[in-house]
Design a protein around this motif. Structure first.
Motif, mmCIF file in Angstrom:
data_model
loop_
_atom_site.group_PDB
_atom_site.id
_atom_site.type_symbol
_atom_site.label_atom_id
_atom_site.label_comp_id
_atom_site.label_asym_id
_atom_site.label_seq_id
_atom_site.Cartn_x
_atom_site.Cartn_y
_atom_site.Cartn_z
ATOM 1 N N ARG A 1 0.853 -1.194 0.000
ATOM 2 C CA ARG A 1 0.000 0.000 0.000
ATOM 3 C C ARG A 1 0.884 1.236 0.000
ATOM 4 O O ARG A 1 1.928 1.288 0.644
ATOM 5 N N TYR B 1 -3.995 4.952 6.894
ATOM 6 C CA TYR B 1 -4.842 3.758 6.828
ATOM 7 C C TYR B 1 -5.397 3.346 8.181
ATOM 8 O O TYR B 1 -5.542 2.155 8.437
ATOM 9 N N ARG C 1 -9.214 4.709 4.898
ATOM 10 C CA ARG C 1 -8.107 5.377 4.215
ATOM 11 C C ARG C 1 -8.442 6.851 4.037
ATOM 12 O O ARG C 1 -9.526 7.206 3.603
ATOM 13 N N GLU D 1 -1.718 4.947 -6.932
ATOM 14 C CA GLU D 1 -1.023 3.850 -6.267
ATOM 15 C C GLU D 1 -0.492 2.841 -7.290
ATOM 16 O O GLU D 1 0.662 2.401 -7.225
#
Length: 153
Positions: free
Chosen positions: A3, A84, A88, A128
Motif C-alpha cells: 500500500r 490507513y 483510508r 497507487e
C-alpha cells in the motif's frame, strides 16, 4: 500486499524532478514493513497524470474558484499522503499559482476515501498503481527500450 503511504515530488533546477515514494508491505496484513524509493528517473506519463489528477480534489475541498483547466494548469501537486487507520484518508499538498504571479503552498485536509465507490478512491488507486509500476522499474526509459527491442525483432 502493498500500500502506498506517500509520494513527494521535488523540483530542482539543476537535477529536475525527484520522486520520493514511501510504501508498506505485509504478508499477513498485520505487520507492515516500510520502504522508500528516491529517484530522479523520468516516470511514465501516466504517473505524472495520476499525480496531476489529485490536484482536482485539493481544489474542490479547499473551495478554490478555479475551473478544471485552471486547476490542471495552476495547481502543481507536490505531495500525496495516505493514512490507513480505520478508513483510508488522503491528504494532498500543492503549489498553487495565483493570477497575481504569486504562489502559495497549500496543504489540504485528510479526506476520507469511500472504498470502491467515490472518485477520490478511484483516483488514488490509479496513483497507487502507477507508483508501484515506477517502483517495479516501469519508467519512461524502460518503455523506450521495450519499443526499440520490438522494432529489432
Amino acid at each position: 500486499m502493498r500500500r502506498l503511504k506517500q509520494i513527494k515530488l521535488t523540483y530542482r533546477e539543476k537535477t529536475g524532478t525527484s520522486y520520493k515514494i514511501v510504501w508498506e508491505e505485509s504478508t499477513d496484513g498485520k505487520l507492515w514493513e516500510k520502504h522508500l524509493l528516491e529517484s530522479s528517473e523520468y516516470p511514465r506519463a501516466e504517473l505524472e497524470e495520476a499525480v496531476d489528477d489529485m490536484g482536482h480534489f485539493l481544489v474542490e475541498v479547499c473551495a478554490l474558484r478555479l475551473t478544471a483547466e485552471q486547476a490542471r494548469r495552476d495547481v502543481d501537486v507536490t505531495r500525496v499522503v495516505a493514512d490507513y487507520r480505520s478508513v483510508r484518508r488522503v491528504a494532498i499538498s500543492a503549489d498553487v499559482f495565483l493570477p497575481s504571479s504569486y504562489t502559495i503552498a497549500l496543504n489540504g485536509p485528510a479526506m476520507p476515501c469511500q472504498p470502491q465507490g467515490d472518485e477520490l478512491d478511484r483516483a488514488f488507486a490509479k496513483l497507487e498503481e502507477e507508483c508501484f509500476r515506477y517502483i517495479d522499474g516501469d519508467r519512461a526509459q524502460q518503455k523506450l527500450f521495450d519499443e526499440d527491442e520490438e522494432g529489432e525483432t
